[in-house]
Scaffold this motif. Structure first.
Motif, PDB file in Angstrom:
ATOM      1  N   ASP A  51       0.856  -1.189   0.000  1.00 22.58           N
ATOM      2  CA  ASP A  51       0.000   0.000   0.000  1.00 22.58           C
ATOM      3  C   ASP A  51       0.893   1.239   0.000  1.00 22.58           C
ATOM      4  N   TYR A  52       0.693   2.105  -0.976  1.00 19.85           N
ATOM      5  CA  TYR A  52       1.482   3.321  -1.086  1.00 19.85           C
ATOM      6  C   TYR A  52       0.681   4.555  -0.680  1.00 19.85           C
ATOM      7  N   SER A  53      -0.352   4.380   0.127  1.00 18.30           N
ATOM      8  CA  SER A  53      -1.151   5.532   0.550  1.00 18.30           C
ATOM      9  C   SER A  53      -0.740   6.048   1.931  1.00 18.30           C
ATOM     10  N   GLY A  54       0.211   5.385   2.571  1.00 16.60           N
ATOM     11  CA  GLY A  54       0.675   5.803   3.891  1.00 16.60           C
ATOM     12  C   GLY A  54       1.989   6.559   3.812  1.00 16.60           C
ATOM     13  N   ASP A  55       2.971   6.141   4.614  1.00 17.14           N
ATOM     14  CA  ASP A  55       4.280   6.802   4.640  1.00 17.14           C
ATOM     15  C   ASP A  55       5.086   6.595   3.366  1.00 17.14           C
ATOM     16  N   LEU A  56       4.921   5.440   2.731  1.00 13.46           N
ATOM     17  CA  LEU A  56       5.681   5.127   1.530  1.00 13.46           C
ATOM     18  C   LEU A  56       4.997   5.734   0.307  1.00 13.46           C
ATOM     19  N   LYS A  57       5.745   6.527  -0.466  1.00 13.14           N
ATOM     20  CA  LYS A  57       5.201   7.213  -1.643  1.00 13.14           C
ATOM     21  C   LYS A  57       6.074   6.910  -2.852  1.00 13.14           C
ATOM     22  N   MET A  58       5.428   6.836  -4.015  1.00 17.61           N
ATOM     23  CA  MET A  58       6.171   6.663  -5.260  1.00 17.61           C
ATOM     24  C   MET A  58       5.429   7.376  -6.377  1.00 17.61           C
ATOM     25  N   ILE A  59       6.191   8.062  -7.226  1.00 20.14           N
ATOM     26  CA  ILE A  59       5.615   8.674  -8.417  1.00 20.14           C
ATOM     27  C   ILE A  59       6.377   8.186  -9.647  1.00 20.14           C
ATOM     28  N   LYS A  60       5.680   8.188 -10.766  1.00 23.87           N
ATOM     29  CA  LYS A  60       6.284   7.901 -12.063  1.00 23.87           C
ATOM     30  C   LYS A  60       5.964   9.089 -12.952  1.00 23.87           C
ATOM     31  N   ALA A  68      10.592   8.232 -15.513  1.00 23.19           N
ATOM     32  CA  ALA A  68      11.435   8.218 -14.313  1.00 23.19           C
ATOM     33  C   ALA A  68      10.535   7.904 -13.133  1.00 23.19           C
ATOM     34  N   PHE A  69      11.070   7.190 -12.149  1.00 26.27           N
ATOM     35  CA  PHE A  69      10.297   6.928 -10.945  1.00 26.27           C
ATOM     36  C   PHE A  69      11.137   7.271  -9.722  1.00 26.27           C
ATOM     37  N   LEU A  70      10.433   7.709  -8.697  1.00 25.63           N
ATOM     38  CA  LEU A  70      11.041   8.078  -7.421  1.00 25.63           C
ATOM     39  C   LEU A  70      10.191   7.496  -6.311  1.00 25.63           C
ATOM     40  N   LYS A  71      10.834   6.807  -5.378  1.00 27.88           N
ATOM     41  CA  LYS A  71      10.134   6.224  -4.234  1.00 27.88           C
ATOM     42  C   LYS A  71      10.832   6.688  -2.972  1.00 27.88           C
ATOM     43  N   ASN A  72      10.038   7.074  -1.970  1.00 33.26           N
ATOM     44  CA  ASN A  72      10.608   7.532  -0.706  1.00 33.26           C
ATOM     45  C   ASN A  72       9.562   7.441   0.388  1.00 33.26           C
ATOM     46  N   LYS A  77      12.447   9.410   9.800  1.00 31.42           N
ATOM     47  CA  LYS A  77      13.327   8.421  10.425  1.00 31.42           C
ATOM     48  C   LYS A  77      13.659   7.260   9.477  1.00 31.42           C
ATOM     49  N   ASP A  78      12.917   7.133   8.369  1.00 28.91           N
ATOM     50  CA  ASP A  78      13.141   6.049   7.415  1.00 28.91           C
ATOM     51  C   ASP A  78      14.042   6.555   6.295  1.00 28.91           C
ATOM     52  N   THR A  79      15.302   6.192   6.357  1.00 29.61           N
ATOM     53  CA  THR A  79      16.252   6.630   5.334  1.00 29.61           C
ATOM     54  C   THR A  79      16.619   5.508   4.364  1.00 29.61           C
ATOM     55  N   SER A  80      16.012   4.334   4.520  1.00 28.75           N
ATOM     56  CA  SER A  80      16.391   3.184   3.701  1.00 28.75           C
ATOM     57  C   SER A  80      15.458   2.930   2.519  1.00 28.75           C
ATOM     58  N   SER A  81      14.366   3.651   2.414  1.00 35.59           N
ATOM     59  CA  SER A  81      13.372   3.301   1.401  1.00 35.59           C
ATOM     60  C   SER A  81      13.524   4.059   0.082  1.00 35.59           C
ATOM     61  N   PHE A  82      14.497   4.964  -0.041  1.00 40.72           N
ATOM     62  CA  PHE A  82      14.622   5.737  -1.265  1.00 40.72           C
ATOM     63  C   PHE A  82      15.032   4.842  -2.438  1.00 40.72           C
ATOM     64  N   ASP A  83      14.376   5.049  -3.575  1.00 38.24           N
ATOM     65  CA  ASP A  83      14.661   4.292  -4.779  1.00 38.24           C
ATOM     66  C   ASP A  83      14.354   5.197  -5.969  1.00 38.24           C
ATOM     67  N   ALA A  84      15.100   5.054  -7.040  1.00 45.49           N
ATOM     68  CA  ALA A  84      14.859   5.877  -8.231  1.00 45.49           C
ATOM     69  C   ALA A  84      15.456   5.199  -9.449  1.00 45.49           C
ATOM     70  N   GLY A  85      14.869   5.487 -10.583  1.00 43.05           N
ATOM     71  CA  GLY A  85      15.377   4.960 -11.835  1.00 43.05           C
ATOM     72  C   GLY A  85      14.644   5.590 -12.992  1.00 43.05           C
ATOM     73  N   GLY A  86      15.051   5.210 -14.187  1.00 42.91           N
ATOM     74  CA  GLY A  86      14.372   5.740 -15.361  1.00 42.91           C
ATOM     75  C   GLY A  86      15.032   5.278 -16.638  1.00 42.91           C
TER      76      GLY A  86
END
Length: 149
Positions: A51-60, A68-72, A77-86
């Motif tokens: 579920d991406y409707s809470g703290d975890l967000k991602m856009i394309k 390009a996509f970005l996830k954070n 306090k959560d510094t491990s969830s960042f992801d990106a690509g394109g």
């Protein structure tokens, strides 16, 4: 009669000059920013939905030729969830093919992924297979996005 022919030629001439993005090829209008609200992975017969409707967000973000996509996490306090690509993509009707040119995990770079797309109002659904042998990934993904206005 001559006026009708001149008008017909003018209309044909103008329509042939209309700008058409080669990547769309009569496909769906997917350009813009999309926010992921759920992602389902099916691997080895097991299904898991995030579920991406809470703290975890991602856009394309998709333009005429690239994505390009970005996830954070919005949790500071959560510094491990960042992801990106394109990379680049081709869209032919509902067949969407991404070529991942940039990603933090080099095993994924240079890979091509094929998906089927559908749009219902402001919702984009992307279904396909992610297979990256070097990363040990072979799964079906179903992602659901809402268009950001």
């Amino acid at each position: 009669m001559r006026l009708n022919i001149v008008m017909l030629l003018a209309v044909l001439s103008l329509s042939s000059c209309a700008s058409k993005d080669d990547s769309r090829k009569e496909g769906l209008d997917i350009q813009g920013t999309w926010q992921l609200f759920s992602a389902t992975t099916i691997e080895n017969g097991k299904s898991e939905t995030t579920d991406y409707s809470g703290d975890l967000k991602m856009i394309k973000i998709i333009n005429g030729t690239h994505f390009a996509f970005l996830k954070n996490s919005i949790n500071p306090k959560d510094t491990s969830s960042f992801d990106a690509g394109g990379g680049s993509f081709v869209l032919d009707k509902d067949d969407y093919t991404e070529h991942l040119d940039y990603y933090k995990n080099k095993d994924w770079e240079g890979k091509t992924f094929k998906f089927k797309l559908s749009i219902n109002k402001d919702t984009l659904i992307q279904k396909g297979i992610e297979k990256v042998e070097k990363a040990g990934v072979d799964r079906v993904i179903i992602e659901k996005y809402i268009k950001v206005k």
